[in-house]
Design a protein around this motif. Structure first.
Motif, PDB file in Angstrom:
ATOM      1  N   ALA A 280       0.837  -1.201   0.000  1.00 21.61           N
ATOM      2  CA  ALA A 280       0.000   0.000   0.000  1.00 21.61           C
ATOM      3  C   ALA A 280       0.872   1.251   0.000  1.00 21.61           C
ATOM      4  O   ALA A 280       0.554   2.243  -0.674  1.00 21.61           O
ATOM      5  CB  ALA A 280      -0.927  -0.003   1.212  1.00 21.61           C
ATOM      6  N   ASP A 281       1.990   1.220   0.719  1.00 24.33           N
ATOM      7  CA  ASP A 281       2.910   2.365   0.734  1.00 24.33           C
ATOM      8  C   ASP A 281       3.510   2.594  -0.647  1.00 24.33           C
ATOM      9  O   ASP A 281       3.595   3.725  -1.130  1.00 24.33           O
ATOM     10  CB  ASP A 281       4.016   2.135   1.761  1.00 24.33           C
ATOM     11  CG  ASP A 281       5.008   3.285   1.811  1.00 24.33           C
ATOM     12  OD1 ASP A 281       4.556   4.455   1.787  1.00 24.33           O
ATOM     13  OD2 ASP A 281       6.220   3.022   1.872  1.00 24.33           O
ATOM     14  N   LEU A 282       3.916   1.523  -1.290  1.00 25.14           N
ATOM     15  CA  LEU A 282       4.524   1.651  -2.610  1.00 25.14           C
ATOM     16  C   LEU A 282       3.525   2.146  -3.658  1.00 25.14           C
ATOM     17  O   LEU A 282       3.919   2.733  -4.666  1.00 25.14           O
ATOM     18  CB  LEU A 282       5.142   0.326  -3.044  1.00 25.14           C
ATOM     19  CG  LEU A 282       6.329  -0.149  -2.194  1.00 25.14           C
ATOM     20  CD1 LEU A 282       6.818  -1.510  -2.654  1.00 25.14           C
ATOM     21  CD2 LEU A 282       7.452   0.864  -2.180  1.00 25.14           C
ATOM     22  N   LEU A 283       2.219   1.907  -3.414  1.00 24.09           N
ATOM     23  CA  LEU A 283       1.183   2.404  -4.319  1.00 24.09           C
ATOM     24  C   LEU A 283       0.752   3.820  -3.987  1.00 24.09           C
ATOM     25  O   LEU A 283      -0.139   4.364  -4.638  1.00 24.09           O
ATOM     26  CB  LEU A 283      -0.019   1.458  -4.310  1.00 24.09           C
ATOM     27  CG  LEU A 283       0.241   0.069  -4.912  1.00 24.09           C
ATOM     28  CD1 LEU A 283      -0.969  -0.836  -4.714  1.00 24.09           C
ATOM     29  CD2 LEU A 283       0.602   0.172  -6.377  1.00 24.09           C
ATOM     30  N   GLY A 284       1.344   4.404  -2.912  1.00 20.73           N
ATOM     31  CA  GLY A 284       1.081   5.800  -2.587  1.00 20.73           C
ATOM     32  C   GLY A 284      -0.047   6.047  -1.602  1.00 20.73           C
ATOM     33  O   GLY A 284      -0.515   7.180  -1.475  1.00 20.73           O
ATOM     34  N   ALA A 285      -0.484   5.035  -0.865  1.00 20.61           N
ATOM     35  CA  ALA A 285      -1.561   5.217   0.111  1.00 20.61           C
ATOM     36  C   ALA A 285      -1.046   6.017   1.308  1.00 20.61           C
ATOM     37  O   ALA A 285       0.130   5.932   1.658  1.00 20.61           O
ATOM     38  CB  ALA A 285      -2.079   3.865   0.578  1.00 20.61           C
ATOM     39  N   PRO A 286      -1.918   6.791   1.948  1.00 21.11           N
ATOM     40  CA  PRO A 286      -1.491   7.511   3.156  1.00 21.11           C
ATOM     41  C   PRO A 286      -1.187   6.522   4.282  1.00 21.11           C
ATOM     42  O   PRO A 286      -1.660   5.389   4.282  1.00 21.11           O
ATOM     43  CB  PRO A 286      -2.686   8.403   3.495  1.00 21.11           C
ATOM     44  CG  PRO A 286      -3.831   7.845   2.747  1.00 21.11           C
ATOM     45  CD  PRO A 286      -3.301   7.085   1.580  1.00 21.11           C
ATOM     46  N   ILE A 287      -0.414   6.965   5.263  1.00 26.69           N
ATOM     47  CA  ILE A 287       0.063   6.092   6.342  1.00 26.69           C
ATOM     48  C   ILE A 287      -1.085   5.455   7.117  1.00 26.69           C
ATOM     49  O   ILE A 287      -1.013   4.289   7.479  1.00 26.69           O
ATOM     50  CB  ILE A 287       1.052   6.836   7.279  1.00 26.69           C
ATOM     51  CG1 ILE A 287       1.773   5.865   8.221  1.00 26.69           C
ATOM     52  CG2 ILE A 287       0.346   7.893   8.080  1.00 26.69           C
ATOM     53  CD1 ILE A 287       2.863   5.111   7.580  1.00 26.69           C
TER      54      ILE A 287
END
Length: 169
Positions: free
Chosen positions: A47-54
């Motif tokens: 999810a982080d690599l796809l740009g989702a917020p923390i």
């Protein structure tokens, strides 16, 4: 605001560290719980690599980890333990084993020789009736439990007398 941006920018390192910590714990415990949580951490990393917020990363990681622990771990454990030997071992295999009193067994001391050839310190089972507190040498006994290095023994239950069979016509 700059702190939150820094955390979001470097969150992937946090996910990698968390995944590695969970995998090390899993190697020590071997019970699939931390493996499932590390896979949940992998979902958070994705999810982080796809740009989702923390906050969304944490929710995705927690949901994936919980789902895996609840739905994938139980069948994996059943499959793993399917070929397990159900034979009691160690002290558990002594329960119910017969033996013979070697030196008088009372409520505090005595010795028995078990059917497997081992000689154990023994005590009489306190749950048995008071008339059999002292077991003399040669008496047949059964191990009812093990307390540390002492066998707790009792005399075998006498067979109930059977009523004579009625003659068949």
């Amino acid at each position: 605001m700059e702190l939150i941006q820094t955390i979001e920018q470097w969150a992937w390192i946090g996910w990698l560290v968390l995944i590695l910590v969970f995998l090390v714990i899993e190697m020590l415990t071997l019970d699939f719980t931390f493996l499932m949580l590390s896979i949940g951490g992998l979902a958070g990393l994705g999810a982080d690599l796809l740009g989702a917020p923390i906050w969304l990363q944490v929710i995705i990681a927690a949901a994936a980890g919980a789902a895996l622990v609840l739905f994938l771990r139980p069948p994996l454990l059943r499959r793993l333990r399917r070929g397990e030997d159900a034979t009691p071992s160690n002290v558990d295999r002594l329960i119910g084993l017969s033996g013979t009193v070697v030196s008088t067994v009372g409520m505090h001391s005595g010795q028995v020789k078990l059917a497997n050839g081992d000689v154990w310190t023994a005590r009489a089972d306190s749950h048995q009736s008071a008339d059999s507190v002292e077991l003399e040498p040669g008496t047949r006994v059964l191990v009812s439990r093990i307390d540390g290095a002492t066998a707790i023994v009792r005399t075998p239950e006498p067979l109930a007398p059977q009523a004579p069979e009625e003659p068949r016509l």
